[in-house]
Design a protein around this motif. Sequence first.
Motif, mmCIF file in Angstrom:
data_model
loop_
_atom_site.group_PDB
_atom_site.id
_atom_site.type_symbol
_atom_site.label_atom_id
_atom_site.label_comp_id
_atom_site.label_asym_id
_atom_site.label_seq_id
_atom_site.Cartn_x
_atom_site.Cartn_y
_atom_site.Cartn_z
ATOM 1 N N TRP A 151 0.825 -1.208 0.000
ATOM 2 C CA TRP A 151 0.000 0.000 0.000
ATOM 3 C C TRP A 151 0.859 1.258 0.000
ATOM 4 O O TRP A 151 0.600 2.194 -0.764
ATOM 5 C CB TRP A 151 -0.940 -0.010 1.204
ATOM 6 N N ALA A 152 1.892 1.293 0.839
ATOM 7 C CA ALA A 152 2.736 2.486 0.905
ATOM 8 C C ALA A 152 3.413 2.763 -0.429
ATOM 9 O O ALA A 152 3.600 3.925 -0.811
ATOM 10 C CB ALA A 152 3.785 2.332 2.013
ATOM 11 N N GLU A 153 3.774 1.712 -1.156
ATOM 12 C CA GLU A 153 4.403 1.892 -2.468
ATOM 13 C C GLU A 153 3.417 2.482 -3.466
ATOM 14 O O GLU A 153 3.779 3.354 -4.275
ATOM 15 C CB GLU A 153 4.921 0.547 -2.967
ATOM 16 N N PHE A 154 2.170 2.027 -3.409
ATOM 17 C CA PHE A 154 1.164 2.585 -4.312
ATOM 18 C C PHE A 154 0.902 4.054 -3.986
ATOM 19 O O PHE A 154 0.782 4.885 -4.896
ATOM 20 C CB PHE A 154 -0.128 1.782 -4.220
ATOM 21 N N VAL A 155 0.833 4.386 -2.718
ATOM 22 C CA VAL A 155 0.634 5.781 -2.320
ATOM 23 C C VAL A 155 1.761 6.651 -2.855
ATOM 24 O O VAL A 155 1.529 7.743 -3.387
ATOM 25 C CB VAL A 155 0.521 5.894 -0.787
ATOM 26 N N ARG A 156 3.021 6.174 -2.740
ATOM 27 C CA ARG A 156 4.161 6.941 -3.271
ATOM 28 C C ARG A 156 4.050 7.115 -4.778
ATOM 29 O O ARG A 156 4.340 8.193 -5.319
ATOM 30 C CB ARG A 156 5.475 6.248 -2.924
ATOM 31 N N PHE A 157 3.641 6.046 -5.459
ATOM 32 C CA PHE A 157 3.494 6.105 -6.911
ATOM 33 C C PHE A 157 2.520 7.214 -7.316
ATOM 34 O O PHE A 157 2.799 8.016 -8.220
ATOM 35 C CB PHE A 157 3.006 4.755 -7.428
ATOM 36 N N VAL A 158 1.401 7.291 -6.632
ATOM 37 C CA VAL A 158 0.403 8.322 -6.948
ATOM 38 C C VAL A 158 0.926 9.701 -6.557
ATOM 39 O O VAL A 158 0.793 10.673 -7.317
ATOM 40 C CB VAL A 158 -0.934 8.010 -6.250
ATOM 41 N N ASP A 159 1.544 9.799 -5.384
ATOM 42 C CA ASP A 159 2.078 11.085 -4.922
ATOM 43 C C ASP A 159 3.121 11.650 -5.878
ATOM 44 O O ASP A 159 3.240 12.870 -6.050
ATOM 45 C CB ASP A 159 2.710 10.933 -3.541
ATOM 46 N N GLU A 160 3.879 10.764 -6.510
ATOM 47 C CA GLU A 160 4.944 11.193 -7.410
ATOM 48 C C GLU A 160 4.463 11.419 -8.838
ATOM 49 O O GLU A 160 5.267 11.590 -9.758
ATOM 50 C CB GLU A 160 6.068 10.157 -7.377
ATOM 51 N N GLY A 161 3.151 11.432 -9.018
ATOM 52 C CA GLY A 161 2.585 11.760 -10.318
ATOM 53 C C GLY A 161 2.311 10.581 -11.215
ATOM 54 O O GLY A 161 2.060 10.759 -12.418
ATOM 55 N N GLY A 162 2.339 9.364 -10.664
ATOM 56 C CA GLY A 162 2.033 8.190 -11.467
ATOM 57 C C GLY A 162 0.639 8.272 -12.064
ATOM 58 O O GLY A 162 -0.295 8.788 -11.434
ATOM 59 N N ALA A 163 0.493 7.793 -13.295
ATOM 60 C CA ALA A 163 -0.787 7.889 -13.994
ATOM 61 C C ALA A 163 -1.763 6.859 -13.453
ATOM 62 O O ALA A 163 -1.544 5.654 -13.548
ATOM 63 C CB ALA A 163 -0.578 7.680 -15.490
ATOM 64 N N VAL A 164 -2.855 7.341 -12.866
ATOM 65 C CA VAL A 164 -3.934 6.488 -12.385
ATOM 66 C C VAL A 164 -5.263 7.115 -12.795
ATOM 67 O O VAL A 164 -5.317 8.264 -13.236
ATOM 68 C CB VAL A 164 -3.893 6.304 -10.851
ATOM 69 N N SER A 165 -6.330 6.368 -12.624
ATOM 70 C CA SER A 165 -7.661 6.888 -12.956
ATOM 71 C C SER A 165 -7.966 8.118 -12.103
ATOM 72 O O SER A 165 -7.483 8.243 -10.975
ATOM 73 C CB SER A 165 -8.714 5.812 -12.721
ATOM 74 N N PRO A 166 -8.791 9.031 -12.617
ATOM 75 C CA PRO A 166 -9.084 10.238 -11.847
ATOM 76 C C PRO A 166 -9.804 9.949 -10.541
ATOM 77 O O PRO A 166 -9.581 10.636 -9.545
ATOM 78 C CB PRO A 166 -9.943 11.074 -12.806
ATOM 79 N N TRP A 167 -10.677 8.937 -10.539
ATOM 80 C CA TRP A 167 -11.370 8.622 -9.295
ATOM 81 C C TRP A 167 -10.401 8.076 -8.255
ATOM 82 O O TRP A 167 -10.480 8.419 -7.070
ATOM 83 C CB TRP A 167 -12.524 7.664 -9.530
ATOM 84 N N CYS A 168 -9.453 7.250 -8.677
ATOM 85 C CA CYS A 168 -8.459 6.712 -7.756
ATOM 86 C C CYS A 168 -7.610 7.837 -7.178
ATOM 87 O O CYS A 168 -7.355 7.882 -5.963
ATOM 88 C CB CYS A 168 -7.601 5.684 -8.486
ATOM 89 N N ARG A 169 -7.173 8.747 -8.022
ATOM 90 C CA ARG A 169 -6.347 9.864 -7.546
ATOM 91 C C ARG A 169 -7.119 10.712 -6.533
ATOM 92 O O ARG A 169 -6.547 11.159 -5.529
ATOM 93 C CB ARG A 169 -5.898 10.731 -8.719
ATOM 94 N N GLU A 170 -8.398 10.929 -6.755
ATOM 95 C CA GLU A 170 -9.190 11.737 -5.826
ATOM 96 C C GLU A 170 -9.504 10.982 -4.542
ATOM 97 O O GLU A 170 -9.673 11.589 -3.476
ATOM 98 C CB GLU A 170 -10.489 12.194 -6.498
ATOM 99 N N GLN A 171 -9.596 9.657 -4.616
ATOM 100 C CA GLN A 171 -9.897 8.862 -3.425
ATOM 101 C C GLN A 171 -8.708 8.768 -2.472
ATOM 102 O O GLN A 171 -8.885 8.675 -1.248
ATOM 103 C CB GLN A 171 -10.332 7.448 -3.830
ATOM 104 N N LEU A 172 -7.481 8.777 -3.017
ATOM 105 C CA LEU A 172 -6.290 8.534 -2.201
ATOM 106 C C LEU A 172 -6.158 9.476 -1.006
ATOM 107 O O LEU A 172 -5.872 9.024 0.107
ATOM 108 C CB LEU A 172 -5.047 8.579 -3.076
ATOM 109 N N PRO A 173 -6.340 10.806 -1.160
ATOM 110 C CA PRO A 173 -6.207 11.672 0.020
ATOM 111 C C PRO A 173 -7.218 11.322 1.115
ATOM 112 O O PRO A 173 -6.885 11.394 2.307
ATOM 113 C CB PRO A 173 -6.454 13.076 -0.543
ATOM 114 N N HIS A 174 -8.431 10.948 0.723
ATOM 115 C CA HIS A 174 -9.443 10.590 1.717
ATOM 116 C C HIS A 174 -9.068 9.296 2.433
ATOM 117 O O HIS A 174 -9.266 9.166 3.651
ATOM 118 C CB HIS A 174 -10.801 10.431 1.032
ATOM 119 N N LEU A 175 -8.513 8.334 1.686
ATOM 120 C CA LEU A 175 -8.097 7.079 2.306
ATOM 121 C C LEU A 175 -6.886 7.290 3.208
ATOM 122 O O LEU A 175 -6.818 6.730 4.312
ATOM 123 C CB LEU A 175 -7.791 6.047 1.224
ATOM 124 N N ARG A 176 -5.950 8.099 2.772
ATOM 125 C CA ARG A 176 -4.761 8.370 3.594
ATOM 126 C C ARG A 176 -5.140 9.061 4.898
ATOM 127 O O ARG A 176 -4.486 8.863 5.928
ATOM 128 C CB ARG A 176 -3.765 9.218 2.821
#
Length: 204
Positions: A151-176
């Motif tokens: 999970w921590a690796e996926f969070v870093r991937f998104v934080d560093e600008g990794g390409a993910v779906s827009p809903w996933c990118r918007e959900q991550l801050p709420h999950l964190r």
Amino acid sequence: MSTTSPMVTEYVVLVDDEGRAVGTSPKATVHTDRTPLHLAFSCYVFDSRGNVLITQRAGHKKTWPSVTTNSCCGHPAPDEDLGKAVVRRVNQELGIVVEAMRLLLPDFRYRAVMDDGTVENELCPVFGALYDGPAPVPNPDEVSRAEWIPWAEFVRFVDEGGAVSPWCREQLPHLRALGDEPSQWQTGRPEDLPEAARYLLDQA
């Protein structure tokens, strides 16, 4: 005589801004440049070692083809229990049966527009689930690839600008915001779900 079964039309639940059901629309035609607000869900599947199952959407999907995203997304059918819809869709897309499912973000909502103008416009409660069984078998009609990563690796991937779906990118801050350890996240309140959503599964 042909034994081919007729195609079954799938429908999504249309909702108003207050989350109340106001009708249905065929799933195959609902996503346009004027997509009405409708009910959906997202699910993040974890194993007991803290890994999350990340998928890549099939290349022929109408919305966000080939994009990396969370474990599973979908739409409940009219009058279908939302929790049961999540279990059904995870099995259809990944060939697994999840357990210990719980509600995480009951009132998540987003709107996103593709380069071609196609709109996603969803009330999309987010669930978490546990799975420690055999390797998933992705349905190629829906998923081109699935892999477990910490999970921590996926969070870093998104934080560093990794390409993910827009809903996933918007959900991550709420999950964190729920904490660093997914197994310790607080379960969301069913009463905070949209009125149109039916969530009847045991949350224990």
